[in-house]
Design a protein around this motif. Sequence first.
Motif, PDB file in Angstrom:
ATOM      1  N   GLY A   1       0.827  -1.200   0.000  1.00 16.63           N
ATOM      2  CA  GLY A   1       0.000   0.000   0.000  1.00 16.63           C
ATOM      3  C   GLY A   1       0.858   1.244   0.000  1.00 16.63           C
ATOM      4  O   GLY A   1       2.092   1.171  -0.118  1.00 16.63           O
ATOM      5  N   THR A   2       0.216   2.385   0.101  1.00 14.83           N
ATOM      6  CA  THR A   2       0.939   3.659   0.151  1.00 14.83           C
ATOM      7  C   THR A   2       0.263   4.561   1.175  1.00 14.83           C
ATOM      8  O   THR A   2      -0.964   4.658   1.211  1.00 14.83           O
ATOM      9  N   LEU A   3       1.085   5.180   1.985  1.00 15.22           N
ATOM     10  CA  LEU A   3       0.596   6.178   2.940  1.00 15.22           C
ATOM     11  C   LEU A   3       0.882   7.559   2.341  1.00 15.22           C
ATOM     12  O   LEU A   3       2.012   7.833   1.925  1.00 15.22           O
ATOM     13  N   TYR A   4      -0.157   8.386   2.257  1.00 18.96           N
ATOM     14  CA  TYR A   4       0.007   9.746   1.730  1.00 18.96           C
ATOM     15  C   TYR A   4      -0.218  10.756   2.860  1.00 18.96           C
ATOM     16  O   TYR A   4      -1.199  10.631   3.605  1.00 18.96           O
ATOM     17  N   LEU A   5       0.673  11.720   2.954  1.00 25.96           N
ATOM     18  CA  LEU A   5       0.475  12.853   3.859  1.00 25.96           C
ATOM     19  C   LEU A   5       0.447  14.111   3.012  1.00 25.96           C
ATOM     20  O   LEU A   5       1.333  14.309   2.152  1.00 25.96           O
ATOM     21  N   ILE A   6      -0.556  14.963   3.230  1.00 26.62           N
ATOM     22  CA  ILE A   6      -0.718  16.154   2.395  1.00 26.62           C
ATOM     23  C   ILE A   6      -0.742  17.395   3.292  1.00 26.62           C
ATOM     24  O   ILE A   6      -1.426  17.399   4.332  1.00 26.62           O
ATOM     25  N   PHE A   7      -0.009  18.421   2.872  1.00 21.68           N
ATOM     26  CA  PHE A   7       0.109  19.650   3.657  1.00 21.68           C
ATOM     27  C   PHE A   7      -0.027  20.849   2.721  1.00 21.68           C
ATOM     28  O   PHE A   7       0.582  20.850   1.645  1.00 21.68           O
ATOM     29  N   ASP A   8      -0.731  21.896   3.136  1.00 25.94           N
ATOM     30  CA  ASP A   8      -0.633  23.112   2.333  1.00 25.94           C
ATOM     31  C   ASP A   8       0.655  23.844   2.729  1.00 25.94           C
ATOM     32  O   ASP A   8       1.306  23.490   3.711  1.00 25.94           O
ATOM     33  N   HIS A   9       1.032  24.855   1.948  1.00 27.23           N
ATOM     34  CA  HIS A   9       2.346  25.475   2.129  1.00 27.23           C
ATOM     35  C   HIS A   9       2.501  26.071   3.527  1.00 27.23           C
ATOM     36  O   HIS A   9       3.537  25.899   4.179  1.00 27.23           O
TER      37      HIS A   9
END
Lengths: 147, 125
Positions: free
Chosen positions: A55-63
């Motif tokens: 699987g893949t773990l995604y972490l998303i952040f705005d600037h």
Amino acid sequence: MNEEKLIVALHGAITESTENLIFQELEEVRILEKEEAVRIGDYQVSLKIKEPFSGTLYLIFDHTHAEQIVTEMIGEVIDDEKSIIDGLNELCNTIGGRFLAKYVPDESFELGLPECGKIESLSELPYDSVQRFYFQDTQLCVSLEQE
Amino acid sequence: MARILIVDDSATARALIRRSLDICGLKDVSFLEAGNGKEALKILKDEKVDFVFTDINMPEMDGEALLKRIKSSPKLFHLPVVVITSLKNSIAEQNLIREHAAAVLAKPLELPEVHKILRDSLNLI
């Protein structure tokens, strides 16, 4: 795959890592559609999970939050792109490792290396929704995709 | 003055390790840094190093391969190697201790645990 165990392990890993690295306590988690939570230009770190499942773990952040989080981690103002990416990769690596150590405390597991880029198109994202974690002064989005 | 080699592909992680060691009261030490196992071996060839703190998950040469190289070298075998990794669970720890790691610490570092290792395993404080 025990979904409840996965969620408990992931939430535990995020809570502990953020408390320790950026000194912020988790206040709330919401599930949001990607169109609502993610914008073009946001940082996205992907971390491949090789064992005990694929699987893949995604972490998303705005600037703004990315800069804020890495600044808290390092303890000095960080605003250059290279350092922000390095800090986000390290945070993702720490959360990913902690997550699997909790999920399989007595089995071997393996992760790839974190890769950070910027989101260029919402339609090409491999997930439809994300979990947004709200802390005292910052936030991040997470998606775990199993293959 | 003790010389500590910190091996991690993340500059952020290296800074966090330095800060944790400093907060734990480590005095009279100097730090060397490497971004992976290969770079670490080059430094170990050229410089005097007293302790190694290494990550596991790195490109080029990972921390487990570095540990094996150090412990199979008659010249470097004595060198205490502390593994600092996000990949720590009971199985990983047992394997690394079997490979002669002096200690295994989980990321994110918890200061009481770091303090205990510096005091009890490495006699550094």
